[in-house]
Design a protein around this motif. Structure first.
Motif, PDB file in Angstrom:
ATOM      1  N   ARG A  20       0.700  12.153   4.373  1.00 52.94           N
ATOM      2  CA  ARG A  20      -0.243  11.611   3.391  1.00 52.94           C
ATOM      3  C   ARG A  20      -0.465  10.119   3.641  1.00 52.94           C
ATOM      4  O   ARG A  20       0.465   9.400   3.994  1.00 52.94           O
ATOM      5  N   GLY A  52     -10.326   7.419   0.352  1.00 59.18           N
ATOM      6  CA  GLY A  52      -9.362   7.788  -0.676  1.00 59.18           C
ATOM      7  C   GLY A  52      -8.103   8.417  -0.119  1.00 59.18           C
ATOM      8  O   GLY A  52      -7.749   8.241   1.055  1.00 59.18           O
ATOM      9  N   ASP A  53      -7.408   9.205  -0.961  1.00 62.56           N
ATOM     10  CA  ASP A  53      -6.146   9.838  -0.560  1.00 62.56           C
ATOM     11  C   ASP A  53      -6.428  11.015   0.371  1.00 62.56           C
ATOM     12  O   ASP A  53      -7.285  11.864   0.092  1.00 62.56           O
ATOM     13  N   THR A 106      -3.548   6.772   2.442  1.00 58.80           N
ATOM     14  CA  THR A 106      -4.739   6.401   1.675  1.00 58.80           C
ATOM     15  C   THR A 106      -5.681   5.595   2.549  1.00 58.80           C
ATOM     16  O   THR A 106      -5.264   4.647   3.218  1.00 58.80           O
ATOM     17  N   GLU A 138      -4.550  14.107   2.821  1.00 63.02           N
ATOM     18  CA  GLU A 138      -3.377  14.908   3.198  1.00 63.02           C
ATOM     19  C   GLU A 138      -3.704  15.674   4.473  1.00 63.02           C
ATOM     20  O   GLU A 138      -4.808  16.188   4.631  1.00 63.02           O
TER      21      GLU A 138
END
Length: 534
Positions: free
Chosen positions: A207, A214-215, A209, A217
Motif C-alpha cells: 500500500r 490517492g490511496d 499513497t 493497494e
C-alpha cells in the motif's frame, strides 16, 4: 500527599500534551512535508534517445515544484542501459535544457553534495546495497541463464498459464529462491555466473499513497516476480539504482509519468526491505494527442530538436507544456518561467491525461514572436536566413546594407508569423530578384488580362509616392485618394501592385514592402509586370 498528587497531575498533563502534539502533527503531516521540509526532487532520464515533449514536461513539473517550494531540483543520468546509451544523447539533454532556460541545482555537469550524479559511476554503491539485502534475507543469488528464463516465459505465454504464486505474471519462476545461502555463495565464489534477485513477500499487499491518485493497494502476487537487482555484469537494473539513488540523494518527492505507476509497488517493497522511508509519489497525467492516444510521431513533432528546427521559441514551449495537465490562474494564458514557478501546485494537477494541441502551441508561439523587439527577432532569425541563403549563396553572411534591410523588415512579418523559420522565407523578395508568377495571379476578381494591365499602367504613378511616403498611413491615403478619383475599388488596384512587388498574392504588408524596397526597384518590378501582362 498533595505534592504527590500535584506531581501525578503535572505528569499526566505532560503526557496529554505530548499526545496532543503528536495527533496534531499526524493530522498536518502532509502540510508539514510541503511547507517545512526541504523539498528535493529530480529529473532522471535515461540517455538512450533525444529529449521529447513527455520527458521535458516531467522535468518542467519537477523544476516548478522545487522552485515553488524553495527546494532543490536535481538532474541524474540513469545510464545503466549500456546497449542503447550514446554520449550524443547526453549532449542533447544539456543543449535542450540550456535552450529552454531550465537550470538544475545539482547534477553531473555542476556537481553537488550527492555526487556522482551518473549511475554508471556508482556501480560499487549498488553492489554494496544489493549484498546488504542478501544479508537481510531480502534478496538471493540466482544462477538461471537467460536461455532458461526465456524458455519459461515462452512456455507460459503459449499455455496462457499463470505465473508464480497464482499471479498473472509471465516472468521468473523463483527457481533459485530456495537454494540455501551457503550453497549459493559457494557457487558464486567458484565463478558461476549469477544475478541478485529481490525476494518479493508472497501473499501480501503493498500500500502507498499517491498525491494525485490517492490511496493505492497492489497485491504482491501481481508484482514482477523476484526481479533482478544486480545483473551478471555487475550493473544494477533500473529499479535498484533508482531506489538507492533516491534514498542517498534524499529525494523527498518523486514526480513522474503515470506509466511508471506499476513500478511503484516494487519500489515501495524495496524501500521496506532496506528499512527506509519512501519519498512522496505523484504520478503525473499522461500526454495524449487530440485523438486521445499517447503522443507520438504520428501526431507531429515530439523531440525538442524538431520543434527548434520548425522555429518554435523556448518560452512558447515552456508556457504551453506547463499547461498540459495543470492549471494556474483563471483568465491568464501567458506566463514566464518565474511566474509558473510562483503559481505551481500539485493540487492543481489534473488526474485526466493532458491533451497536446499543436494549434494551441502555434498560437503561443505567435504570441511570443510578437512580444519580441525587432532587434531580438532579427537576432533570433538571422542564422536561419543565413542557412537558407537569403543573402546570397547558402551560408553567406549579410553585408551591412543587407543587415540593415533585414532589421527594417521585422515589423512587416512580426504580426503574422507563427514560426521563426517563416520570417526569412517571407522576406525573400527584398533580397532577390523575383520570378513573376503566371499572369492569372495578377487578376483581381472578374477582371481580364487587358483590364488588369490597363489598371496597373494607370497605377504606376502611385509607386514612387507610396515608396517615398513617411508612413503606412501616408501611403494608404495616397492610394485611397487615387482609387476614389479613378472610381476603382481599392482591392482591385492593390492586388496587381502586390504581385508585381512581392511575386505573390499573399505577402507582408505592401506599404512597408514598397518603402524598404525603394522607389527605383519598385518601379522596375512594376514595369516588368506591365510588360508581362501587355
Amino acid at each position: 500527599m498533595a505534592g504527590g498528587l500535584f506531581f501525578i497531575s503535572a505528569f499526566c498533563g505532560h503526557i496529554f500534551l505530548v499526545f496532543l502534539v503528536f495527533w496534531i502533527f499526524q493530522l498536518n503531516r502532509q502540510y508539514y512535508i510541503l511547507n517545512y521540509m526541504i523539498v528535493r526532487d529530480r529529473y532522471a532520464p535515461s540517455p538512450t534517445g533525444l529529449q521529447h515533449i513527455g520527458g521535458v514536461r516531467t522535468a518542467l513539473f519537477n523544476y516548478l515544484f522545487a522552485r515553488s517550494m524553495g527546494g532543490k531540483f536535481l538532474l541524474r543520468l540513469e545510464d545503466t542501459d549500456r546497449t542503447r546509451f550514446d554520449q550524443s544523447f547526453v549532449e542533447n539533454l544539456y543543449d535542450t535544457f540550456n535552450w529552454l532556460g531550465m537550470k538544475w541545482d545539482e547534477g553531473p555537469d555542476i556537481g553537488g553534495p550527492a555526487a556522482p550524479y551518473i549511475q554508471s559511476e556508482r556501480t560499487e554503491t549498488y553492489k554494496k546495497y544489493a549484498l546488504e539485502l542478501i544479508e537481510k534475507d531480502k534478496a538471493y543469488l540466482c544462477f538461471c541463464s537467460a536461455e532458461r528464463i526465456d524458455k519459461i516465459r515462452q512456455e507460459r505465454e503459449a499455455a496462457h498459464s499463470k505465473g508464480p504464486s497464482g499471479s498473472h505474471a509471465t516472468g521468473y519462476d523463483r527457481f533459485c529462491r530456495s537454494i540455501p545461502r551457503e550453497e549459493a555463495e559457494k557457487r558464486a565464489a567458484a565463478g558461476e555466473a549469477h544475478t541478485i534477485r529481490l525476494k518479493i513477500p508472497l501473499g501480501e499487499t503493498t500500500r502507498f499513497t499517491d498525491h494525485l491518485l490517492g490511496d493505492i493497494e497492489w497485491k504482491n502476487d501481481d508484482v514482477n516476480p523476484d526481479p533482478v537487482l544486480l545483473k551478471s555484469d555487475g550493473f544494477p537494473t533500473y529499479h535498484l539504482a533508482n531506489v538507492v539513488d533516491d534514498h542517498l540523494m534524499e529525494i523527498t518527492h518523486v514526480l513522474r509519468a503515470q506509466e511508471w505507476l506499476s513500478s511503484t509497488p516494487l519500489h515501495v517493497i524495496m524501500y521496506q526491505a532496506f528499512g527506509w522511508e519512501h519519498p512522496e509519489f505523484c504520478h503525473l497525467p499522461m500526454v495524449n494527442g487530440l485523438d486521445g492516444k499517447k503522443l507520438s510521431k504520428r501526431h507531429g513533432a515530439t523531440s525538442i530538436d524538431e520543434f527548434r528546427r520548425q522555429g518554435y521559441l523556448p518560452e512558447a514551449l515552456i508556457n504551453y507544456v506547463a499547461l498540459v495537465g495543470a492549471s494556474y490562474e483563471e483568465g491568464k494564458d501567458i506566463y514566464t518561467l518565474e511566474e509558473l514557478a510562483e503559481r505551481f501546485s500539485l493540487d492543481k494537477l489534473s488526474k485526466a491525461s493532458g491533451i497536446f494541441d499543436y494549434k494551441k502551441l502555434e498560437w503561443y508561439n505567435g504570441q511570443y514572436i510578437r512580444m519580441k523587439s525587432d532587434d531580438e527577432l532579427a537576432f533570433l532569425t538571422l542564422p536561419l536566413a543565413v542557412e537558407a541563403g537569403l543573402f546570397g549563396s547558402r551560408g553567406s553572411e549579410p553585408n551591412p546594407e543587407q543587415k540593415k534591410i533585414y532589421l527594417l523588415a521585422m515589423p512587416l512579418v512580426k504580426e503574422r508569423a507563427v514560426f521563426l523559420k517563416e520570417i526569412p522565407e517571407k522576406l525573400t523578395f527584398l533580397f532577390r530578384e523575383i520570378e513573376l508568377p503566371p499572369v492569372e495571379e495578377f487578376f483581381p476578381k472578374k477582371m481580364s488580362r487587358e483590364e488588369t494591365a490597363g489598371l496597373l499602367i494607370k497605377g504606376r504613378d502611385l509607386i514612387a509616392p507610396m515608396a517615398l511616403a513617411a508612413s503606412d498611413a501616408e501611403a494608404e491615403d495616397c492610394i485611397k485618394a487615387w482609387a476614389e478619383k479613378e472610381g476603382v475599388k481599392l482591392g482591385d488596384i492593390m492586388m496587381p501592385i502586390r504581385v508585381a512587388i512581392t511575386g505573390a498574392r499573399v505577402s507582408p504588408p505592401l506599404f512597408g514592402s514598397l518603402r524598404i524596397l525603394g522607389a527605383e526597384k519598385s518601379l522596375a518590378r512594376t514595369d516588368k509586370a506591365i510588360a508581362l501582362l501587355s
